[in-house]
Design a protein around this motif. Structure first.
Motif, PDB file in Angstrom:
ATOM      1  N   ALA A 278     -35.879 -55.209   4.592  1.00  0.00           N
ATOM      2  CA  ALA A 278     -36.691 -56.274   4.007  1.00  0.00           C
ATOM      3  C   ALA A 278     -36.702 -56.195   2.486  1.00  0.00           C
ATOM      4  O   ALA A 278     -36.661 -57.219   1.793  1.00  0.00           O
ATOM      5  N   ALA A 279     -36.758 -54.985   1.944  1.00  0.00           N
ATOM      6  CA  ALA A 279     -36.768 -54.829   0.484  1.00  0.00           C
ATOM      7  C   ALA A 279     -35.473 -55.324  -0.130  1.00  0.00           C
ATOM      8  O   ALA A 279     -35.479 -56.019  -1.158  1.00  0.00           O
ATOM      9  N   TRP A 280     -34.345 -54.959   0.484  1.00  0.00           N
ATOM     10  CA  TRP A 280     -33.069 -55.442  -0.036  1.00  0.00           C
ATOM     11  C   TRP A 280     -32.966 -56.959   0.073  1.00  0.00           C
ATOM     12  O   TRP A 280     -32.444 -57.628  -0.818  1.00  0.00           O
ATOM     13  N   ALA A 281     -33.468 -57.522   1.163  1.00  0.00           N
ATOM     14  CA  ALA A 281     -33.437 -58.976   1.327  1.00  0.00           C
ATOM     15  C   ALA A 281     -34.325 -59.660   0.293  1.00  0.00           C
ATOM     16  O   ALA A 281     -33.968 -60.717  -0.265  1.00  0.00           O
ATOM     17  N   GLY A 282     -35.487 -59.062   0.034  1.00  0.00           N
ATOM     18  CA  GLY A 282     -36.379 -59.628  -0.978  1.00  0.00           C
ATOM     19  C   GLY A 282     -35.744 -59.636  -2.342  1.00  0.00           C
ATOM     20  O   GLY A 282     -35.830 -60.634  -3.083  1.00  0.00           O
ATOM     21  N   PHE A 283     -35.080 -58.537  -2.706  1.00  0.00           N
ATOM     22  CA  PHE A 283     -34.421 -58.478  -4.004  1.00  0.00           C
ATOM     23  C   PHE A 283     -33.255 -59.466  -4.058  1.00  0.00           C
ATOM     24  O   PHE A 283     -33.036 -60.128  -5.086  1.00  0.00           O
ATOM     25  N   ALA A 284     -32.498 -59.589  -2.970  1.00  0.00           N
ATOM     26  CA  ALA A 284     -31.370 -60.527  -2.948  1.00  0.00           C
ATOM     27  C   ALA A 284     -31.856 -61.959  -3.124  1.00  0.00           C
ATOM     28  O   ALA A 284     -31.233 -62.757  -3.845  1.00  0.00           O
ATOM     29  N   GLY A 285     -32.971 -62.301  -2.469  1.00  0.00           N
ATOM     30  CA  GLY A 285     -33.526 -63.643  -2.635  1.00  0.00           C
ATOM     31  C   GLY A 285     -33.963 -63.900  -4.063  1.00  0.00           C
ATOM     32  O   GLY A 285     -33.711 -64.976  -4.625  1.00  0.00           O
ATOM     33  N   ALA A 286     -34.614 -62.903  -4.678  1.00  0.00           N
ATOM     34  CA  ALA A 286     -35.032 -63.043  -6.074  1.00  0.00           C
ATOM     35  C   ALA A 286     -33.828 -63.173  -6.998  1.00  0.00           C
ATOM     36  O   ALA A 286     -33.839 -63.962  -7.949  1.00  0.00           O
ATOM     37  N   LEU A 287     -32.779 -62.413  -6.707  1.00  0.00           N
ATOM     38  CA  LEU A 287     -31.562 -62.470  -7.518  1.00  0.00           C
ATOM     39  C   LEU A 287     -30.909 -63.846  -7.430  1.00  0.00           C
ATOM     40  O   LEU A 287     -30.485 -64.418  -8.444  1.00  0.00           O
ATOM     41  N   ALA A 288     -30.830 -64.384  -6.219  1.00  0.00           N
ATOM     42  CA  ALA A 288     -30.199 -65.693  -6.038  1.00  0.00           C
ATOM     43  C   ALA A 288     -30.993 -66.793  -6.742  1.00  0.00           C
ATOM     44  O   ALA A 288     -30.416 -67.669  -7.400  1.00  0.00           O
ATOM     45  N   TYR A 289     -32.318 -66.751  -6.628  1.00  0.00           N
ATOM     46  CA  TYR A 289     -33.142 -67.789  -7.255  1.00  0.00           C
ATOM     47  C   TYR A 289     -33.101 -67.671  -8.782  1.00  0.00           C
ATOM     48  O   TYR A 289     -33.098 -68.670  -9.484  1.00  0.00           O
ATOM     49  N   SER A 290     -33.032 -66.441  -9.285  1.00  0.00           N
ATOM     50  CA  SER A 290     -32.873 -66.243 -10.728  1.00  0.00           C
ATOM     51  C   SER A 290     -31.540 -66.822 -11.191  1.00  0.00           C
ATOM     52  O   SER A 290     -31.439 -67.399 -12.281  1.00  0.00           O
ATOM     53  N   GLY A 291     -30.493 -66.659 -10.359  1.00  0.00           N
ATOM     54  CA  GLY A 291     -29.191 -67.220 -10.699  1.00  0.00           C
ATOM     55  C   GLY A 291     -29.228 -68.729 -10.787  1.00  0.00           C
ATOM     56  O   GLY A 291     -28.567 -69.329 -11.650  1.00  0.00           O
ATOM     57  N   LEU A 292     -30.000 -69.380  -9.906  1.00  0.00           N
ATOM     58  CA  LEU A 292     -30.139 -70.830  -9.980  1.00  0.00           C
ATOM     59  C   LEU A 292     -30.679 -71.254 -11.343  1.00  0.00           C
ATOM     60  O   LEU A 292     -30.299 -72.300 -11.880  1.00  0.00           O
ATOM     61  N   ALA A 293     -31.569 -70.444 -11.890  1.00  0.00           N
ATOM     62  CA  ALA A 293     -32.169 -70.743 -13.191  1.00  0.00           C
ATOM     63  C   ALA A 293     -31.347 -70.168 -14.333  1.00  0.00           C
ATOM     64  O   ALA A 293     -31.848 -70.053 -15.461  1.00  0.00           O
ATOM     65  N   ASP A 294     -30.100 -69.781 -14.064  1.00  0.00           N
ATOM     66  CA  ASP A 294     -29.186 -69.268 -15.087  1.00  0.00           C
ATOM     67  C   ASP A 294     -29.700 -67.975 -15.720  1.00  0.00           C
ATOM     68  O   ASP A 294     -29.420 -67.677 -16.874  1.00  0.00           O
ATOM     69  N   PHE A 295     -30.450 -67.213 -14.935  1.00  0.00           N
ATOM     70  CA  PHE A 295     -31.011 -65.945 -15.417  1.00  0.00           C
ATOM     71  C   PHE A 295     -31.716 -66.138 -16.762  1.00  0.00           C
ATOM     72  O   PHE A 295     -31.512 -65.374 -17.708  1.00  0.00           O
ATOM     73  N   ALA A 296     -32.536 -67.192 -16.820  1.00  0.00           N
ATOM     74  CA  ALA A 296     -33.335 -67.432 -18.024  1.00  0.00           C
ATOM     75  C   ALA A 296     -34.240 -66.233 -18.272  1.00  0.00           C
ATOM     76  O   ALA A 296     -34.526 -65.441 -17.367  1.00  0.00           O
ATOM     77  N   ILE A 297     -34.701 -66.106 -19.505  1.00  0.00           N
ATOM     78  CA  ILE A 297     -35.458 -64.912 -19.890  1.00  0.00           C
ATOM     79  C   ILE A 297     -36.667 -64.656 -18.990  1.00  0.00           C
ATOM     80  O   ILE A 297     -36.872 -63.523 -18.542  1.00  0.00           O
ATOM     81  N   PRO A 298     -37.500 -65.663 -18.654  1.00  0.00           N
ATOM     82  CA  PRO A 298     -38.629 -65.379 -17.753  1.00  0.00           C
ATOM     83  C   PRO A 298     -38.180 -64.882 -16.380  1.00  0.00           C
ATOM     84  O   PRO A 298     -38.831 -64.019 -15.789  1.00  0.00           O
ATOM     85  N   THR A 299     -37.056 -65.408 -15.880  1.00  0.00           N
ATOM     86  CA  THR A 299     -36.593 -64.970 -14.567  1.00  0.00           C
ATOM     87  C   THR A 299     -36.038 -63.549 -14.626  1.00  0.00           C
ATOM     88  O   THR A 299     -36.159 -62.794 -13.667  1.00  0.00           O
ATOM     89  N   ARG A 300     -35.429 -63.182 -15.760  1.00  0.00           N
ATOM     90  CA  ARG A 300     -34.930 -61.812 -15.889  1.00  0.00           C
ATOM     91  C   ARG A 300     -36.086 -60.815 -15.879  1.00  0.00           C
ATOM     92  O   ARG A 300     -35.991 -59.735 -15.268  1.00  0.00           O
ATOM     93  N   ARG A 301     -37.170 -61.170 -16.567  1.00  0.00           N
ATOM     94  CA  ARG A 301     -38.340 -60.291 -16.543  1.00  0.00           C
ATOM     95  C   ARG A 301     -38.878 -60.147 -15.128  1.00  0.00           C
ATOM     96  O   ARG A 301     -39.195 -59.048 -14.668  1.00  0.00           O
TER      97      ARG A 301
END
Length: 772
Positions: free
Chosen positions: A283-306
């Motif tokens: 579940a932890a790996w899946a949670g991080f993968a979901g966060a990573l994918a959604y951050s990618g949608l936002a082009d890894f903008a500064i707030p999403t990187r934080r």
């Protein structure tokens, strides 16, 4: 500290706090120390570690780390020698281009350059292509003929630090694409920008689906992190109701997606009875993968990187099965964010995110059992609204008073319905376009119904508390007050928390004394906006440019400045003439702040403000300060520039002359009509210092001690003209330019001698700031 952190973790907490303090100290420096200072600093760090002075070592480590990264970024800025030189750049379009009103704006990652031998060009620049018939796509390789300039932005009290924004986004220069036969698309090469091509494809698929949607800009922001299509009116509603945080992809969105993915994976892992890995690890790996994918949608903008760093820390604690207390985990996440991005400490979002989470943890720590869902959501909204109120005043000078109530409905709506519908709709566009469009249509319909409530709440007169920015000590007291008010009910004298809020809520800057006036020529680029404040009144002379349907000086510069000065109403608005660089911000200023009387030389161009025609002889007195229109004459029928309103302000022995865009013909008329009575200590340069104005006879009659020029940095008109500067020198006038000094503040009526203007760049200066 041991009450919040376990006893064994308290030393680690102190070390992390010390490191963050060291990083923070660098961000307040007006300039960086010489790079050779790193050598003794590293030697000192080794000595401190050797003798186990861990806290001091952590402070020094933070200083060294922040300095090293700052040196690298400063070194990547465009050299002064290359400003306005024509360069040939080859590289990749590194963002989805923003196309609006005939302009295409995009980031360009440079991999080759044709420039003078030995010249250094930044790795990434921000370009604008005007009137281009070519459709750019993210991930494409191009060769461009460009002109660049160093990072430079408008700088005003209360306004955005655009130079910091460029610095934080690693943009070493801005510029534009010149019309040239050498501008051509190049053959693609396999590289990391395939990711950008995927984002471009998604953007292209979204465009026809959201084109007719009433809230397409908000839906696009939820999917893509692109807020450029949200209208100013929609932003006003979101800000007044405290729901703007739900639109931008930031910490709350990333945490929500991570939580959804974590819960779904945990359930599936338990059902599938995975034996190789623990369900919590999956579940932890899946949670991080979901966060990573959604951050990618936002082009890894500064707030999403934080947010991604914070999620990574939390999920790592789950995978490693480390029993970490929530406050210690929060501090560890903050330490990780600051280590990755030292400039995060300067971002309002950083402090808002961490204080909001800390407030939730603080309230939850006192509960013996979980409350009912609705009551729990209300308590969370109330706790975060109270804890964030001091920071909202500090960063934005306003508190949305209805935020807890609005978010009580908005948070579940966005988290349970809108965001899932938008993401599912985006995924379906490549599989079954009609179904994807239907999902977006449903999201638009849900938001339309909810928007009626939000709009009604935003229209209430008590929807928000607006005031000037409180000092840091008052903000700190208010945060302490919030801590006390959110403590358990059994705590004695909780009312003291409200007392600690009082300084922040009642803070007001000092107003001019009766008989005195403060004139501020704002830094608005190529345009004009001047504010004159007396003891109890405020006049605005011109409102700068309207640069697009989403950006104008009224909302971006004037309103923040007036709020910062404690102004809640514009008593008189003067629009000198109808050029867009003088009247462009009038409509948004009138929308954001009450405006009393209005004057203009072309009143028919501003029907919403109902201005009266300005004419010579009109005058009034405020608080011992006299205002008088000297021009235009009622019978004059010259050009629009020459019909500009000319206003004289007299405070005690001092006079200021505000001239709009008058040119030679109007100046001749003024000299003939007033002669020596034109004398003024301060002259706002007519027509931004163009060669068609500031004639010698006019300057000799005015005989100004100071001339204030409002002009854009390296503007294409060449204002102020060199000939005009020489004329100012002939009459012994000191010239101050907003492009070099930022907003210019002048005090009238103080003492017998007139004092030189104070440029905002001299009082606000950081190591990333542009230097003359």
């Amino acid at each position: 500290m041991n009450e919040i952190f376990p006893r064994e973790s308290a030393p680690t907490a102190r070390v992390m706090l010390a490191f963050v303090a060291g990083v923070a100290a660098i961000q307040w420096l007006p300039s960086l120390p010489p790079s050779v200072a790193l050598v003794p600093a590293v030697a000192g760090l080794v000595g401190l570690v050797r003798y186990r002075w861990h806290v001091l070592a952590a402070v020094l480590a933070g200083l060294i780390w922040a300095m090293a990264l700052a040196y690298l970024r400063v070194a990547d800025e465009l050299p002064r020698a290359l400003e306005q030189s024509e360069l040939r750049l080859e590289g990749t379009v590194a963002s989805v281009p923003e196309v609006r009103e005939g302009e295409t704006r995009f980031l360009f990652e440079i991999d080759a350059v044709r420039a003078p031998e030995g010249a250094r060009v930044p790795g990434q620049v921000r370009l604008t292509w005007y009137r281009s018939a070519v459709t750019l796509k993210a991930g494409e390789r191009w060769r461009f003929a460009v002109k660049l300039k160093r990072p430079h932005g408008m700088l005003n009290p209360g306004g955005m630090d655009y130079e910091l924004w460029l610095f934080a986004h690693r943009i070493g220069a801005t510029g534009y694409v010149r019309e040239s036969d050498e501008n051509q698309r190049l053959a693609p090469r396999p590289d990391l920008f395939g990711f950008q091509r995927w984002r471009q494809a998604l953007s292209d698929a979204l465009e026809p689906v959201l084109r007719e949607a009433r809230f397409g800009g908000i839906l696009k922001a939820l999917v893509f992190g692109d807020e450029s299509d949200i209208t100013p009116e929609q932003w006003d509603v979101l800000r007044k109701t405290g729901t703007a945080h739900l639109v931008a992809i930031s910490g709350s969105h990333i945490a929500l997606i991570a939580g959804w993915c974590f819960a779904l994976a945990l359930k599936l892992a338990a059902v599938a009875q995975v034996s190789r890995w623990a369900p919590m690890t999956v579940a932890a790996w899946a949670g991080f993968a979901g966060a990573l994918a959604y951050s990618g949608l936002a082009d890894f903008a500064i707030p999403t990187r934080r947010a991604l760093v914070m999620i990574a820390v939390i999920m790592a604690a789950v995978v490693l099965k480390r029993p970490v207390r929530p406050f210690h985990l929060l501090l560890l996440a903050g330490f990780a964010v600051v280590s990755v991005d030292p400039l995060a400490l300067l971002a309002a979002g950083f402090w808002l995110s961490f204080v909001a989470v800390a407030a939730i943890l603080w309230v939850a720590a006192h509960r013996l059992r979980p409350p009912r869902p609705l009551r729990g959501l209300w308590q969370i909204n109330w706790a975060t609204a109270l804890a964030l109120a001091p920071l909202l005043l500090l960063f934005f000078r306003q508190i949305p008073l209805l935020s807890p109530l609005a978010n009580l409905i908005a948070v579940p709506l966005f988290g349970i319905a809108l965001i899932p519908l938008c993401l599912l709709g985006a995924a379906m566009l490549s599989i079954h376009t009609p179904l994807g469009g239907s999902l977006f249509g449903l999201a638009d319909e849900l938001l339309a119904h909810f928007w009626k409530l939000l709009d009604a709440m935003a229209g209430l007169p008590f929807a928000q508390w607006i005031q000037s920015q409180p000092p840091l000590w008052a903000t700190a007291l208010a945060l302490g007050g919030a801590l006390i008010l959110l403590a358990p009910r059994g705590l004695p004298a909780r009312w003291l928390g409200g007392v600690l809020f009082a300084p922040a809520l009642t803070w007001q800057p000092t107003a001019p004394a009766p008989g005195q006036a403060v004139l501020t020529l704002l830094d608005v680029g190529q345009g004009l906006a001047t504010v004159v404040r007396t003891h109890r009144h405020t006049l605005v002379f011109d409102t700068g440019a309207r640069l697009s349907d989403r950006f104008d000086i009224g909302s971006a510069v004037l309103w923040p400045f007036l709020t910062d000065q404690g102004v809640t109403r514009v008593d008189t608005l003067v629009i000198s003439h109808a050029d867009i660089d003088h009247m462009g911000g009038a409509e948004s200023l009138a929308r954001l702040m009450p405006v009393g009387l209005a004057y203009g030389s072309a009143p028919e161009r501003l029907p919403s403000s109902r201005p009266l025609p300005c004419a010579e002889g009109q005058d009034w007195t405020w608080d011992g300060v006299h205002f008088e229109f000297l021009w235009p004459a009622g019978s004059y029928r010259g050009s629009e520039n020459d019909r500009s309103c000319v206003l004289r302000v007299t405070a005690g022995p001092h006079r200021a002359l505000l001239t709009g865009d008058i040119e030679a013909l109007a100046e001749v008329q003024l000299v003939e009509r007033y002669g020596e009575r034109l004398d003024a200590d301060v002259l706002i340069a007519p027509h931004h210092g163009s060669d068609s104005s500031s004639t010698r006879p006019f300057l000799q009659r005015v005989s100004p001690a100071y001339v204030l020029v409002s002009a854009g940095y390296r503007n294409r008109f060449g204002f102020p003209a060199s000939k005009v500067l020489k004329r100012y020198e002939e009459v012994s006038a000191q010239v101050s330019n907003t492009a070099e000094l930022g907003a210019l503040r002048f005090e009238l009526g103080t003492g017998s001698g007139v004092q030189a203007p104070v440029g905002y760049r001299s009082t606000y200066h950081r190591y990333w700031s542009w230097r003359p």
